[in-house]
Structures are given as C-alpha cells and as structure tokens.
Design a protein around this motif. Sequence first.
Motif, PDB file in Angstrom:
ATOM      1  N   GLU A  79       3.195   6.970  -9.803  1.00 44.03           N
ATOM      2  CA  GLU A  79       3.378   6.146  -8.786  1.00 44.03           C
ATOM      3  C   GLU A  79       5.089   7.026  -8.990  1.00 44.03           C
ATOM      4  OE1 GLU A  79       2.431   2.774  -8.435  1.00 44.03           O
ATOM      5  OE2 GLU A  79       0.419   2.612  -8.047  1.00 44.03           O
ATOM      6  N   ASP A  80       5.630   6.544  -7.373  1.00 37.47           N
ATOM      7  CA  ASP A  80       6.881   6.777  -7.663  1.00 37.47           C
ATOM      8  C   ASP A  80       8.190   6.061  -8.793  1.00 37.47           C
ATOM      9  OD1 ASP A  80       9.354   8.492  -6.443  1.00 37.47           O
ATOM     10  OD2 ASP A  80      10.211   5.746  -5.977  1.00 37.47           O
ATOM     11  N   LEU A 110       1.026  -1.089  -0.019  1.00 39.89           N
ATOM     12  CA  LEU A 110      -0.160  -0.343  -0.300  1.00 39.89           C
ATOM     13  C   LEU A 110       0.994   1.141   0.046  1.00 39.89           C
ATOM     14  CD1 LEU A 110      -3.131   1.167   0.387  1.00 39.89           C
ATOM     15  CD2 LEU A 110      -3.159   1.095   3.153  1.00 39.89           C
ATOM     16  N   GLU A 111       2.321   1.300   0.382  1.00 39.94           N
ATOM     17  CA  GLU A 111       2.996   2.673   0.811  1.00 39.94           C
ATOM     18  C   GLU A 111       3.817   2.885  -0.388  1.00 39.94           C
ATOM     19  OE1 GLU A 111       2.216   0.064   4.625  1.00 39.94           O
ATOM     20  OE2 GLU A 111       2.830   0.061   2.634  1.00 39.94           O
ATOM     21  N   ASP A 112       3.369   2.075  -1.678  1.00 44.29           N
ATOM     22  CA  ASP A 112       4.188   2.280  -2.487  1.00 44.29           C
ATOM     23  C   ASP A 112       3.035   3.295  -3.857  1.00 44.29           C
ATOM     24  OD1 ASP A 112       6.703   1.052  -1.579  1.00 44.29           O
ATOM     25  OD2 ASP A 112       5.524  -0.927  -2.636  1.00 44.29           O
ATOM     26  N   ARG A 113       1.853   2.298  -3.101  1.00 43.73           N
ATOM     27  CA  ARG A 113       1.020   3.393  -3.996  1.00 43.73           C
ATOM     28  C   ARG A 113       0.189   5.198  -4.052  1.00 43.73           C
ATOM     29  NH1 ARG A 113       1.794  -0.638  -6.441  1.00 43.73           N
ATOM     30  NH2 ARG A 113       0.746  -2.404  -5.767  1.00 43.73           N
ATOM     31  N   GLU A 114       2.001   5.785  -3.500  1.00 45.99           N
ATOM     32  CA  GLU A 114       1.380   7.110  -2.963  1.00 45.99           C
ATOM     33  C   GLU A 114       2.039   8.032  -4.708  1.00 45.99           C
ATOM     34  OE1 GLU A 114       3.476  10.922  -0.489  1.00 45.99           O
ATOM     35  OE2 GLU A 114       4.410   8.317  -0.633  1.00 45.99           O
ATOM     36  N   MET A 115       1.300   8.460  -4.397  1.00 43.25           N
ATOM     37  CA  MET A 115       0.894   9.318  -6.869  1.00 43.25           C
ATOM     38  C   MET A 115       2.487  10.749  -5.886  1.00 43.25           C
ATOM     39  SD  MET A 115      -0.787   7.623  -8.588  1.00 43.25           S
ATOM     40  CE  MET A 115      -1.180   8.907  -9.549  1.00 43.25           C
ATOM     41  N   LYS A 116       2.785  10.934  -7.230  1.00 44.40           N
ATOM     42  CA  LYS A 116       3.599  11.668  -6.747  1.00 44.40           C
ATOM     43  C   LYS A 116       3.369  13.018  -8.106  1.00 44.40           C
ATOM     44  CE  LYS A 116       6.828  10.054  -3.628  1.00 44.40           C
ATOM     45  NZ  LYS A 116       7.969   9.638  -3.474  1.00 44.40           N
TER      46      LYS A 116
END
Length: 753
Positions: A742-743, A676-682
């Motif tokens: 995503e990053d 879930l932590e890797d789904r942050e949008m940047k």
Amino acid sequence: MAELPDLINDLALILVSAGIVTIIFKKLKQPLVLGYIVAGFLVSPHMPYTASVADTESIHLWADIGVMFLLFSLGLDFSFKKILKMGASPIISTITIIFCMSMLGLLVGQLFGWGKMDCIFLGGMLAMSSTTIIYKAFDDLGLRQQQFAGLVMSVLILEDILAIVMMVMLSAIASGNNPDSGQMLESIAKIGFFLILWLVVGIFAVPYFLRKVRSLVNAEVLLVVSLGLCCAMAVFSTKVGFSSAFGAFIMGSILAETIEAERIEKLVEPVKNLFGAIFFVSVGMLVDPKILVDYALPIISLVLTILIGQSLFGSISFMLGGESLKAAMRCGFSMAQIGEFSFIIASLGLSLGVISDFLYPVVVAVSVITTFLTPYMIRLATPAYNSIEHRLPKKLIKLLNHLSMSHPSTNEQSKWKRLLTQMTVNTLVYSILSAATITVMFTFVLPITRKMLPGWELHWYANAITGILTVLFIAPFLRAMVMKKNRSEEWKALWAESNVNHLPLLFTILVRVVIAVAFIFYICNYLSRFSSAIMITIGVVAVALMVVSRTIKQRSIKLERLFILNLRSRDIAAQVHGKKRPLYEGKLLDRDVHIAIFDVPMDSMWMGSNLKQLSFGKKYGIHITSILRANHRLNIPDGDYVIYPGDKLEVIGSDEQLAKFKDAVEKEVFGEDVNLEDREMKLRQLIIGSDSPFIGKTLIESGIRDLYSCMVIGLEEGKENLSSVSPNRRFQEGDIIWIVGEDESIQALLTDN
C-alpha cells in the motif's frame, strides 16, 4: 432530443425519494415500510411543496404487480403444509376475528349515522388485516422465524381466502339478493374446488416439469420460468373470478414444495423488493390531507376501533384456537391494521355504486395510520402482556397458559375419526380431479370430435368416442376413490376389534362406489339418451372393471406415487443434503421453544473461532444442535468445531433467545472498509544505498514484510526477468529490488531506507 415518458420520470422520482427516505428510516431503526409510505406522501399530487408523480394510473398498475409478487413470495415462504400441520387453530381464530371485527365496523358506522351499505362494507373492510404490510413488518423487525409470526401468517392467508367469499356476499347484498341464499355456498364450493384442483394439479405437474428441465435451467431461466408461472396463474385466477394476487399466492405455494423453492425465493426477492416498494409508495400517495381534516373524527375513531378491536378480539380469537395468553396477545396485536383487501372491497362498493365517495379515502387514511402503528403495536404486545400478568391472578394466568398445552391438533384421534377423515379427503380430491377432467373433455375435446365426425349419423360416434376417452382418463381416480384405505392399518384394526364394525366399514365402500357410479352416470346421461336403468348398469359394470383391472391399478398407483414424490421432493432433498430438521421439533410447537436456522455471513467476526471460544450458550442461552456445511450435516457439534462463513447453524431456544442470537448474527460482522481507497496496491523500485539499514541483512531480518507490510517480488540483475530473492541472501549496496504494498507502507519503507 425526445423527452422521456411520464412513467420513467415518475419511476425515477419514486425510487430516488424512497431511497432517501428509507435510508433515513434505516438510520432511525424504523421499519422500511413506513419510509415507503412517507415517500409516497411526499411525491403525491396532494403535496404542493415537492415534485409530484404525473401518471398515477401507471403507478397504481405497477403497485398491483407489486401486490402480486409480494403474495407470490409469501406463498414461496409459507406453504399450505404448514397450515395443515397447525390443525383447526387458524380456522377458529380466523372465523372469530372476521365475525367480531365485521360486527364492530357495522356498529361504528351506525354510530356516525352512515348509510346501511356504508356500514356493511365498512365492516368487511375492518375485518381484513393486511398480509403484505404484516409480512413486510415481520421481515423488517426480524420476526419472521418466530413461532407466533407463523400463526399470524396462517390466519392472514385464510383471511385472504375468505375475503373472496365476503366479496361475493357483499355483491349479493348490494344487488338486493338474499345473502343467505345458495350463492354463498356456491362461492365457497367454487373456491374449495379450484383451490384443491390447483394445488393437486400444480404439485403433480410443476415439480415434474422442473425436474425434467433441471439440467437446462440456470438462474436466469429459473427466474423467468418462475415469474412466468406466477403471472400465468394470476391470469387464470382472474378468468375464474378470483384476484390475481390470490392466483400468485397459489403458484408460490405450489413452487414451495419443489426442490428449487429456495433458489426461486432468492432470485425473486429483488423483483419483489422493487415492486413491493412501489406498492407501498402508491399507498402513501393516496393520503389526502383535506380528507384527514374533514373526516378527522371518523378516522381517529376507526383507527382506535382497529387497534383496540384487533388487540382484544384478535387475542381472544387466538386463545380460542388454543394459544397461550402471551402468544395470543402477540398475534392479536400484530394484526391491528387494514390493507390491500380493504382497498379492493372499497373499490367493489364504488364500482357497484352502493357506498359513499368519502368512504374510500377515509379507509385509505385509516390504513396508512394503522400501517404506521403496526411495528409499534407488534412491539407493544410483550409489555402489555407483562402488565396484564402482574394484575391478573396467578391462577388465572396459569389456567390460560395450561389450556394452550392441550392444543386441539395434538389430541390423539380415534381410529374411526382418522379413517373417515382420510376417506373423505381422498374422495373429495379424486372427485374434484374427475369433475375437472370431465369438464375439460366436454368443453374442448367433444366439440373437436363432433367437427371431425359431422352429421347426425356420426354425431353418436363422436359422443361415444369422447365418453370412452373420458372414462379411461378418470378411471385411475375412480378406482383410487373406491379402493384406497380399504387395507389401511385403521381399517384392519377396526375390522379385527369387533363384528359390529363390519357393516359400517362395508357401508363406506358402498358410499364410494355410489359416488364413482354417479360420475359414469353423468357422462352417459350427458352424451346419450339411454334409460336410467341402463346408465346405472353401465356405471356399475365400468366401476367393477376398474376395480379388477391391473392396468388401471398400476396407473393409479403410479400417479399417486408420482404425486407423493413431488409433494415430498423438498423434504427428500433436505434429507439428502443434511438440511432436514429433526422430528422432535413437532413436540415443541406448543411451547416457547423451537428450532431456527441462521446463516453465518461471509464477513462474520465468528469465522475461524470454535464453539468453545464463542460461548453461545452462556451469552444467549441457545443450543447449536447441528451445523449445515455444504451438503453435510454436523450433528451435536462439540466445542472444537470451527465456524466458517456460509455455515448454517441449527439453533434451539425460545423466541426471545433466538431474537437475541439473530441480532448478534447480523451485528457481529466486519462491515464495509471505510478506507477502501487507501487499500490500492502499488509497485515501486527500491535501490539499496550505502547508508541503507538493510545492508548485510537477509530478507527476513530486514523486516520488509513484518515491519512495513510490503513484499519483495524480485531482484533486478540486468536480466530479461526479475530474479527471485533467496531468504538467505544478504542485501548489498547497489541492489535493485521491486516491492509491492500500500502507498502509505511503501512511503514509510522508502523514507527509512
């Protein structure tokens, strides 16, 4: 800083321990109720190697609240209409089980040389299976929707009701009174009186109240109102000599007939789970290792007595009630434990000082052990049946199963039987309502009128006013008692069939008139000093006026229609919203085929697929008869119907097929995203360089979305706002674009650029 009270510290210890242990039991695929009991043992004062609960009395108080809310939820999920539809089967099974297990407990106690009262109370304890433990075990094992579970819950409810009668009998025996005296009949009559009164008045008043305030009630208010009604009925139940849990169950049964029942059940579930966990933890806290060692042989013997006795006599009892051998064994094996009512009976014996001190902890230990074994006994029923089926002659198995097809409740009743049954029920209900009204008027209204009209001269006016008001209040009940069913189809058919039927039919009217006159006679006799002849005359005249009065007739019909409307309100709502189950379901009750409804989870893997792609029939052998979506019903869906999250699937199949389908519904889901932590949008800025592969390509040709899973949100051209990128515009050197993604995707895009 002030220290926290012991109750808060204990609650934290209980919930943390229960949480850790139940996670382990969930991982091991064991029922959660076992985890709660283990957690209770770990935090009990008897366990020296772990932190212990300090304020055990408060925990037991919370546990009592847990039992109350558990039975309240049970009432919401299992209304009395279900018991009535099953006919005499649960009654026969319940009486047989209680008698056999009581005698078995009495015999075991005598074999150990215990005292007479210890043996008698032990028999009462062993006769009571645990409603809360079985309900929780069925819930954890996913068996609540299966047909045999409904039969078991019917018997358990009747056991809880009869447990109150048993406690009255045990109290009479302990006090040296004759247990065969009228006290037993009086207690049974008292239970029946209040049970019918609560249900009739509750179904009349509670749905009417909720309907009037429906526009003002949100989820929070409905939760508070529901729990308030539950606690109020629990208090009232204790005031008239019953248990608080029994009152909570009655209120749950009343609310089960309302339109809001499903909402209330969902709102109450977290509260039930919290207090229910505390209850089962408190049961585990009562386990004393020293008692287990000192009384190991009696405990093991009692455990075996319950396991074997309930499995054998329970199965026989359900077969006597008309169930097949397989269904009877599943029911009997499910009831092989004792629980909360056994504790109550043991507490009664201790409070009366008639049983030995060792009996209570022994019963608790037996309850804990049998609770541990409950899920295993439930699972053992089917293999045991398969083993017996291979050993018994096929003709005997066929005969036993054939007996179940002729269930007593499914036999066609004669016209006389139907008519007399309906008349008896109506007379009983209206008599109870009349008696309750008279009691309220004489207890509360009569003293008020006498205070308002003091003195001997005005005393008669106070009595007369109260008497007239009482007669007016009960007039609709007495009229309905006398006139109802006099024009029914059964009455007309019997009257037309033969002249011989005329006199018996007229006699039924005369009997009801006499009962109605008796109520008027009692009122006159209580409030006046008239002669018997005058009071009988007044009663006959009053009943005659009630029969001919159109006003009273309209009041009677209006009250009855309102009651029927409230009683059917949930069914009416189900029909309006397309949730009413088909009528042919009743024809399948005695077979191993019935209907169940399953909710499609919001994260189901089935969403977006049609029925042809999912092939439920080939995989599980079930049939989808309807899809309930929002307020609409899609009947007999074809293979092109698409499944959506939140759909309710109405499924027909056997218990085994429905169990497999239920397992698939719960397991075929996407589950939680572990990354879930890797789904942050940047948001990043990208400058098109001279060596960029994007130069000369359009937005679609660049593959920024398809290859890199990123989105171009704008082009920076020195303006105040970003410019939108046309799909046909080709990127040029020096272009500044802004992208979202995503990053990991953005880093890949920047690296290639």
